[in-house]
Design a protein around this motif. Structure first.
Motif, PDB file in Angstrom:
ATOM      1  N   SER A   1       0.827  -1.203   0.000  1.00 31.63           N
ATOM      2  CA  SER A   1       0.000   0.000   0.000  1.00 31.63           C
ATOM      3  C   SER A   1       0.866   1.260   0.000  1.00 31.63           C
ATOM      4  O   SER A   1       0.504   2.263  -0.596  1.00 31.63           O
ATOM      5  CB  SER A   1      -0.962   0.005   1.182  1.00 31.63           C
ATOM      6  OG  SER A   1      -0.256   0.102   2.408  1.00 31.63           O
ATOM      7  N   GLU A   2       2.020   1.216   0.647  1.00 27.30           N
ATOM      8  CA  GLU A   2       2.941   2.355   0.618  1.00 27.30           C
ATOM      9  C   GLU A   2       3.487   2.569  -0.785  1.00 27.30           C
ATOM     10  O   GLU A   2       3.591   3.694  -1.262  1.00 27.30           O
ATOM     11  CB  GLU A   2       4.106   2.135   1.596  1.00 27.30           C
ATOM     12  CG  GLU A   2       3.730   2.311   3.041  1.00 27.30           C
ATOM     13  CD  GLU A   2       4.893   2.038   3.984  1.00 27.30           C
ATOM     14  OE1 GLU A   2       6.042   2.120   3.530  1.00 27.30           O
ATOM     15  OE2 GLU A   2       4.638   1.734   5.146  1.00 27.30           O
ATOM     16  N   GLN A   3       3.830   1.488  -1.457  1.00 25.62           N
ATOM     17  CA  GLN A   3       4.330   1.599  -2.824  1.00 25.62           C
ATOM     18  C   GLN A   3       3.233   2.172  -3.715  1.00 25.62           C
ATOM     19  O   GLN A   3       3.480   3.049  -4.535  1.00 25.62           O
ATOM     20  CB  GLN A   3       4.776   0.236  -3.342  1.00 25.62           C
ATOM     21  CG  GLN A   3       5.374   0.306  -4.733  1.00 25.62           C
ATOM     22  CD  GLN A   3       5.783  -1.067  -5.249  1.00 25.62           C
ATOM     23  OE1 GLN A   3       5.386  -2.080  -4.687  1.00 25.62           O
ATOM     24  NE2 GLN A   3       6.560  -1.095  -6.288  1.00 25.62           N
ATOM     25  N   SER A   4       2.027   1.707  -3.540  1.00 24.76           N
ATOM     26  CA  SER A   4       0.910   2.192  -4.327  1.00 24.76           C
ATOM     27  C   SER A   4       0.694   3.686  -4.066  1.00 24.76           C
ATOM     28  O   SER A   4       0.481   4.451  -4.997  1.00 24.76           O
ATOM     29  CB  SER A   4      -0.349   1.410  -3.976  1.00 24.76           C
ATOM     30  OG  SER A   4      -1.448   1.890  -4.708  1.00 24.76           O
ATOM     31  N   LEU A   5       0.781   4.086  -2.806  1.00 21.84           N
ATOM     32  CA  LEU A   5       0.644   5.498  -2.461  1.00 21.84           C
ATOM     33  C   LEU A   5       1.756   6.309  -3.116  1.00 21.84           C
ATOM     34  O   LEU A   5       1.512   7.361  -3.699  1.00 21.84           O
ATOM     35  CB  LEU A   5       0.678   5.688  -0.936  1.00 21.84           C
ATOM     36  CG  LEU A   5       0.656   7.137  -0.452  1.00 21.84           C
ATOM     37  CD1 LEU A   5      -0.632   7.827  -0.886  1.00 21.84           C
ATOM     38  CD2 LEU A   5       0.831   7.192   1.053  1.00 21.84           C
TER      39      LEU A   5
ATOM     40  N   GLU B   1       3.414   5.600  -5.790  1.00 24.35           N
ATOM     41  CA  GLU B   1       3.175   5.668  -7.238  1.00 24.35           C
ATOM     42  C   GLU B   1       2.091   6.682  -7.565  1.00 24.35           C
ATOM     43  O   GLU B   1       2.192   7.415  -8.551  1.00 24.35           O
ATOM     44  CB  GLU B   1       2.776   4.290  -7.772  1.00 24.35           C
ATOM     45  CG  GLU B   1       3.935   3.310  -7.800  1.00 24.35           C
ATOM     46  CD  GLU B   1       3.499   1.903  -8.170  1.00 24.35           C
ATOM     47  OE1 GLU B   1       2.275   1.644  -8.286  1.00 24.35           O
ATOM     48  OE2 GLU B   1       4.395   1.057  -8.334  1.00 24.35           O
ATOM     49  N   ARG B   2       1.076   6.756  -6.718  1.00 24.82           N
ATOM     50  CA  ARG B   2       0.001   7.729  -6.953  1.00 24.82           C
ATOM     51  C   ARG B   2       0.504   9.149  -6.768  1.00 24.82           C
ATOM     52  O   ARG B   2       0.160  10.051  -7.540  1.00 24.82           O
ATOM     53  CB  ARG B   2      -1.176   7.456  -6.025  1.00 24.82           C
ATOM     54  CG  ARG B   2      -1.995   6.251  -6.469  1.00 24.82           C
ATOM     55  CD  ARG B   2      -3.173   6.075  -5.581  1.00 24.82           C
ATOM     56  NE  ARG B   2      -2.644   5.664  -4.265  1.00 24.82           N
ATOM     57  CZ  ARG B   2      -3.356   5.130  -3.306  1.00 24.82           C
ATOM     58  NH1 ARG B   2      -4.635   4.951  -3.464  1.00 24.82           N
ATOM     59  NH2 ARG B   2      -2.803   4.785  -2.172  1.00 24.82           N
ATOM     60  N   VAL B   3       1.340   9.358  -5.755  1.00 23.14           N
ATOM     61  CA  VAL B   3       1.909  10.686  -5.519  1.00 23.14           C
ATOM     62  C   VAL B   3       2.786  11.085  -6.709  1.00 23.14           C
ATOM     63  O   VAL B   3       2.712  12.204  -7.213  1.00 23.14           O
ATOM     64  CB  VAL B   3       2.720  10.718  -4.199  1.00 23.14           C
ATOM     65  CG1 VAL B   3       3.542  11.984  -4.102  1.00 23.14           C
ATOM     66  CG2 VAL B   3       1.787  10.584  -3.007  1.00 23.14           C
ATOM     67  N   GLN B   4       3.596  10.136  -7.171  1.00 17.87           N
ATOM     68  CA  GLN B   4       4.475  10.416  -8.307  1.00 17.87           C
ATOM     69  C   GLN B   4       3.653  10.738  -9.560  1.00 17.87           C
ATOM     70  O   GLN B   4       3.981  11.662 -10.308  1.00 17.87           O
ATOM     71  CB  GLN B   4       5.392   9.226  -8.563  1.00 17.87           C
ATOM     72  CG  GLN B   4       6.438   9.509  -9.626  1.00 17.87           C
ATOM     73  CD  GLN B   4       7.426   8.358  -9.786  1.00 17.87           C
ATOM     74  OE1 GLN B   4       7.214   7.272  -9.249  1.00 17.87           O
ATOM     75  NE2 GLN B   4       8.482   8.601 -10.505  1.00 17.87           N
TER      76      GLN B   4
END
Length: 54
Positions: A6-10, A12-15
């Motif tokens: 979920s941190e990686q997904s977050l 990626e969304r921020v990026q």
């Protein structure tokens, strides 16, 4: 492992959001610097006048 995903997904969304914001800034800048076609065609009569003076 679930938290890591979920941190990686977050991240990626921020990026992706930052990328889209940067893209929009570039498009806004390009639009602000754009010269309308009507203004670029005004140069032709000036060139003709200069030729007549020579």
């Amino acid at each position: 492992m679930g938290d890591e995903k979920s941190e990686q997904s977050l991240g990626e969304r921020v990026q992706a959001a930052e990328h889209e914001a940067a893209r929009q800034r570039i498009l806004d800048l390009a639009e602000a610097e754009r010269i309308p076609v009507e203004e670029t065609t005004r140069v032709v009569p000036d060139r003709r006048r200069r030729r007549g003076r020579e």
